[in-house]
Scaffold this motif. Structure first.
Motif, PDB file in Angstrom:
ATOM      1  N   ILE A 261      40.229  39.607  38.624  1.00 27.02           N
ATOM      2  CA  ILE A 261      39.552  40.921  38.757  1.00 27.02           C
ATOM      3  C   ILE A 261      38.149  40.906  39.664  1.00 27.02           C
ATOM      4  O   ILE A 261      37.859  41.764  40.308  1.00 27.02           O
ATOM      5  N   GLN A 262      37.692  39.714  39.910  1.00 30.05           N
ATOM      6  CA  GLN A 262      36.353  39.664  40.781  1.00 30.05           C
ATOM      7  C   GLN A 262      36.778  39.465  42.158  1.00 30.05           C
ATOM      8  O   GLN A 262      35.994  39.811  43.150  1.00 30.05           O
ATOM      9  N   LYS A 263      38.240  39.183  42.529  1.00 36.49           N
ATOM     10  CA  LYS A 263      38.525  38.853  43.745  1.00 36.49           C
ATOM     11  C   LYS A 263      39.267  39.996  44.271  1.00 36.49           C
ATOM     12  O   LYS A 263      39.357  40.104  45.733  1.00 36.49           O
ATOM     13  N   LEU A 264      40.169  40.724  43.630  1.00 33.74           N
ATOM     14  CA  LEU A 264      41.107  41.423  44.191  1.00 33.74           C
ATOM     15  C   LEU A 264      40.755  42.833  44.250  1.00 33.74           C
ATOM     16  O   LEU A 264      40.064  43.380  43.382  1.00 33.74           O
ATOM     17  N   PRO A 265      41.056  43.631  45.037  1.00 32.18           N
ATOM     18  CA  PRO A 265      40.990  45.037  45.337  1.00 32.18           C
ATOM     19  C   PRO A 265      41.505  45.800  44.134  1.00 32.18           C
ATOM     20  O   PRO A 265      42.286  45.599  43.318  1.00 32.18           O
ATOM     21  N   ALA A 266      40.731  47.035  43.720  1.00 33.99           N
ATOM     22  CA  ALA A 266      41.144  47.710  42.650  1.00 33.99           C
ATOM     23  C   ALA A 266      42.751  48.257  43.010  1.00 33.99           C
ATOM     24  O   ALA A 266      43.173  48.590  41.832  1.00 33.99           O
ATOM     25  N   GLU A 267      42.935  48.578  44.100  1.00 32.33           N
ATOM     26  CA  GLU A 267      44.432  49.155  44.255  1.00 32.33           C
ATOM     27  C   GLU A 267      45.575  48.103  43.862  1.00 32.33           C
ATOM     28  O   GLU A 267      46.460  48.445  43.463  1.00 32.33           O
ATOM     29  N   LEU A 268      45.289  46.774  44.378  1.00 33.51           N
ATOM     30  CA  LEU A 268      45.952  45.685  44.158  1.00 33.51           C
ATOM     31  C   LEU A 268      46.221  45.547  42.419  1.00 33.51           C
ATOM     32  O   LEU A 268      47.288  44.995  41.877  1.00 33.51           O
ATOM     33  N   LEU A 269      44.885  45.419  41.984  1.00 39.08           N
ATOM     34  CA  LEU A 269      44.806  45.374  40.571  1.00 39.08           C
ATOM     35  C   LEU A 269      45.608  46.435  39.832  1.00 39.08           C
ATOM     36  O   LEU A 269      46.407  46.131  38.740  1.00 39.08           O
ATOM     37  N   GLY A 270      45.717  47.626  40.254  1.00 39.41           N
ATOM     38  CA  GLY A 270      46.280  48.764  39.453  1.00 39.41           C
ATOM     39  C   GLY A 270      47.936  48.263  39.665  1.00 39.41           C
ATOM     40  O   GLY A 270      48.658  48.603  38.662  1.00 39.41           O
ATOM     41  N   ILE A 271      48.549  47.909  40.772  1.00 45.65           N
ATOM     42  CA  ILE A 271      49.802  47.552  40.888  1.00 45.65           C
ATOM     43  C   ILE A 271      50.285  46.506  39.973  1.00 45.65           C
ATOM     44  O   ILE A 271      51.233  46.338  39.456  1.00 45.65           O
ATOM     45  N   ILE A 272      49.533  45.456  39.704  1.00 50.88           N
ATOM     46  CA  ILE A 272      49.747  44.196  38.991  1.00 50.88           C
ATOM     47  C   ILE A 272      49.583  44.847  37.628  1.00 50.88           C
ATOM     48  O   ILE A 272      50.923  44.388  36.879  1.00 50.88           O
ATOM     49  N   PHE A 273      48.704  45.465  37.245  1.00 53.02           N
ATOM     50  CA  PHE A 273      48.550  45.843  35.815  1.00 53.02           C
ATOM     51  C   PHE A 273      49.762  46.964  35.365  1.00 53.02           C
ATOM     52  O   PHE A 273      50.049  47.041  34.146  1.00 53.02           O
ATOM     53  N   SER A 274      50.388  47.570  36.268  1.00 57.40           N
ATOM     54  CA  SER A 274      51.013  48.460  36.115  1.00 57.40           C
ATOM     55  C   SER A 274      52.864  47.938  35.539  1.00 57.40           C
ATOM     56  O   SER A 274      53.272  48.701  34.965  1.00 57.40           O
ATOM     57  N   TYR A 275      52.731  46.533  35.929  1.00 58.73           N
ATOM     58  CA  TYR A 275      54.113  46.015  35.317  1.00 58.73           C
ATOM     59  C   TYR A 275      53.798  45.420  33.603  1.00 58.73           C
ATOM     60  O   TYR A 275      54.796  45.189  33.199  1.00 58.73           O
ATOM     61  N   LEU A 276      52.688  45.886  33.135  1.00 56.60           N
ATOM     62  CA  LEU A 276      52.350  45.405  31.832  1.00 56.60           C
ATOM     63  C   LEU A 276      52.550  46.881  30.877  1.00 56.60           C
ATOM     64  O   LEU A 276      52.500  47.728  31.210  1.00 56.60           O
ATOM     65  N   ASP A 277      53.056  46.361  29.819  1.00 55.05           N
ATOM     66  CA  ASP A 277      53.233  47.508  28.884  1.00 55.05           C
ATOM     67  C   ASP A 277      52.102  47.711  27.979  1.00 55.05           C
ATOM     68  O   ASP A 277      50.909  46.913  28.325  1.00 55.05           O
TER      69      ASP A 277
END
Length: 707
Positions: free
Chosen positions: A226-242
């Motif tokens: 959370i502290q290292k990755l940009p918000a756009e990339l975090l959104g893509i990663i979290f989008s794979y979770l239910d």
């Protein structure tokens, strides 16, 4: 750029070349274990840097004492400040970030360690930290040397013991047992300084340093993405979770909760695997995600959808467009009152898709009330299975916007569900996709055929293998029988999939021409006296049929589509099962390459055939010949997906092996290969890059959903 700058760059490049040459020579001597010469070369390489470094001298105690005291300090920046300042003896340590200078000093420390000058190697490693405290190289070298001394301490090596004793004394340690703690402190300080002050991207030394911290079970080895990755990339990663996983993420810490909850796109589609009965917390959860467009509950075994919860969904999710409820068990506790819910507070007017899977018989009131609340906006309705009079819903609550409809009967019920098609047609005048299975379809016998509603927008028809049906009683060929249809197809049809193997069924659906559908008079398909008007499907892209159709009649259905290049999927049956009840409308395909020549097209990418065997006139199961099907492939040069279901004949494996090895094949659906033959076929498919599927009965059809 002036001449002075060019000359400076040239001098710097020449200097780097000289340092690299000395460094390479020193490493060569190290490999040959000529350490004295290697040390001389490496010290020259380190001293050639333009930063003009000087030697600290032989006195190492002040360097060790000052650095050890710094890592013990409560201030995490203490070692960084010490490295930037002078030594306690007054010596001014050099500061340099040139990679070659750092490599030279690091290689020098390694050479001193190999030459068993452990004390000098340790002090040189500390000097490397002072040279660039934001680089992970020095911390890795310090930890490596200390770890080696600690490991060899019990081997009665006098050189190791003497060096270790001096380090313990100068570092202010009570015993060798505290050396492991000193290693941890250096790694901790290194992680802090490299992350806070780093001026270059991660390299292998950063990875080594973090791996050392991980092996020591240090909390600092854990990196928060959370502290290292940009918000756009975090959104893509979290989008794979239910949704359940996202809720767990919000409980990690406050930062995770803030990031996950602030991304509204993550909560547009709420999907719950198997929620329990959360009571009032369900409403509070919905209040926090009013932007949701989709609510899916995969398994409602422990979730009672009461009237209160339905009201919460409608009240707190005003933008809801998709509602999918399903259960993995045969029961679903949805306790609804008998009174209608069309009261203030219940508003699902934006809902376009409603899917109700495994709704039991005693909860049919749920279906009725949900349809009542959403009928004006529904575009997709998916009900599986249905055991009650769904026609009542269509009669009382017409669905003018409905485009896709799937109704599946109860496969466990011995009595096939009867469904009145006239009510469905009246309630869904703009239907585009119709998917039925496990049903017995009938049309109102008291209506004239010209009173039956049409589906002018219908584009796709899927009738599964468990279908049956009838219409009004009529006389056919002097006898008495029942007719299924017609299902009102039109010339704009794009997909026709009929997987129910019944000759009469096919006759009524496909071969009752448009002109004859306005009256209940007897109609007999005869090649000698063709009807006045045939149904033509020039836009047909998919045609699949499990009952054999005489090629001359089949041409009436798919001929135009094949000719103009719209046909993409073609699956037909060579021989009907059982007795041919209506020989005037069905017939075997004896020579597919000749009889289906009218369907030849370079646009067909999927080709399939059922119930074929050209070994003998009676198609006996003990012998098999599938070569005519291989010859048929020549008519479709771009057919890549093949569905081959010849039936339970002997010796079908060689034919399927040829099919897999065919140069244009990329996927094969079949049901005959088993045991050793299946293993061999899998090896051949892997060798040829072919996807091989074992799919009993037939290649499955698709159900178009709005995602």
């Amino acid at each position: 750029m002036n001449m002075t700058d060019s000359a400076g760059m040239g001098d710097d490049a020449a200097m780097q070349a000289k340092i690299k040459s000395k460094l390479d020579d020193g490493r060569t001597c190290m490999k040959e274990r000529v350490y004295t010469t290697a040390l001389t070369l490496l010290m020259k390489a380190a001293s050639m840097c333009p930063c003009s470094p000087a030697s600290h001298g032989k006195d190492k105690s002040c360097n060790i004492l000052q650095c050890a005291a710094a890592v013990k300090d409560a201030d995490p920046d203490a070692l960084y400040h010490v490295a930037r300042g002078p030594c306690s003896c007054g010596f001014q340590w050099p500061s340099c970030t040139r990679p070659l200078h750092i490599q030279a000093v690091d290689t020098l420390a390694e050479c001193l360690e190999r030459a068993r000058h452990y004390l000098a190697a340790f002090s040189t490693a500390l000097g490397l930290v002072r040279l660039d405290p934001a680089s992970a190289v020095g911390y890795c070298r310090v930890a490596k040397i200390l770890r080696y001394l600690l490991r060899c301490h019990q081997n009665q090596d006098l050189t190791v013991d003497r060096s270790l004793a001096v380090i313990i004394r100068d570092a202010g340690l009570a015993s060798a047992n505290e050396l492991r703690g000193l290693i941890t402190l250096f790694i901790k300080s290194g992680l802090h300084n490299t992350q806070k002050y780093r001026h270059s991207p991660d390299d292998k030394y950063h990875i080594i340093l973090r791996k050392m911290a991980h092996n020591l079970n240090m909390a600092e080895s854990l990196r928060d993405p959370i502290q290292k990755l940009p918000a756009e990339l975090l959104g893509i990663i979290f989008s794979y979770l239910d949704t359940a996983d996202l809720c767990r993420c919000t409980r990690v810490n406050k930062l995770w909760k803030q990031v996950v909850l602030s991304d509204k796109m993550l909560w547009r589609h709420i999907r719950m695997r198997r929620p329990k009965n959360p009571g009032r917390y369900f409403a509070n959860f919905l209040k926090s995600h009013t932007e949701a467009r989709s609510l899916v509950i995969d398994d409602m075994c422990d979730f009672s959808l009461t009237e209160t919860k339905l009201r919460s969904i409608a009240l707190f999710l005003p933008r809801l467009e998709r509602l999918c409820l399903s259960s993995s068990k045969s029961f679903l506790d949805m306790r609804f009152p008998t009174k209608p819910l069309g009261t203030p507070g219940i508003n699902l007017k934006m809902l376009t898709q409603l899917s109700l899977i495994s709704i039991p018989e005693h909860n049919f009131q749920t279906v009725r009330q949900l349809i009542h609340l959403t009928h004006a906006s529904l575009e997709v309705l998916d009900i599986k299975p249905i055991t009650h009079d769904i026609e009542e819903a269509f009669m009382l609550d017409p669905m003018p916007k409905l485009k896709r409809l799937r109704i599946i009967g109860n496969s466990t019920n011995s009595n096939t569900r009867i469904i009145e098609m006239q009510a469905i047609a009246n309630g869904s005048p703009n239907l585009e996709h119709l998917h039925l299975d496990g049903l017995y379809i009938v049309w109102s016998p008291h209506l004239d055929w010209n009173q039956r509603k049409r589906w002018p927008a219908l584009r796709s028809l899927y009738l599964g293998e468990r279908m049956d049906g009838q219409s009004t009683w009529v006389h056919i060929d002097g006898g008495t029988g029942q007719r299924v249809g017609p299902i009102p197809l039109n010339s704009s049809m794009q997909s026709i999939e009929i997987l129910y193997a019944n000759d009469r069924f096919i006759e009524d659906i496909l071969f009752v021409p448009q002109a004859e559908r306005s009256s209940p008079q007897v109609f007999i398909i005869n090649e000698m006296s063709p009807p006045s008007e045939w149904i033509d499907y020039p836009n047909l892209e998919v045609f699949r049929c499990r009952t054999s159709i005489r090629p001359s009649l089949l041409q009436r259905v798919i001929g135009s589509a094949a000719k103009n290049g719209t046909l993409r999927v073609l699956e037909v049956t060579a021989t009907s099962n059982g007795v041919l009840a209506f020989p005037h409308c069905v017939g075997d395909i004896r020579d597919p390459a000749d009889e289906l020549a009218f369907a030849a097209s370079e646009h067909v990418h999927t080709l399939g055939m059922y119930q074929f065997n050209w070994a003998a006139a009676d198609n006996h199961y003990s012998v098999f010949n599938g070569q005519p099907f291989l010859d048929l492939l020549n008519l479709f040069p771009n057919a890549e997906t093949i569905a081959a279901y010849p039936g339970k004949h002997a010796n079908t494996a060689p034919f399927l092996m040829k099919l897999i090895a065919h140069p244009q094949t990329k996927a094969v659906y079949q049901e005959n290969l088993e045991g050793v033959e299946w293993d061999e076929a899998c090896k051949l498919a892997k060798k040829n890059g072919v996807q091989l599927y074992h799919q009993p009965k037939f290649r499955p059809g698709g159900w178009p959903l709005v995602e």
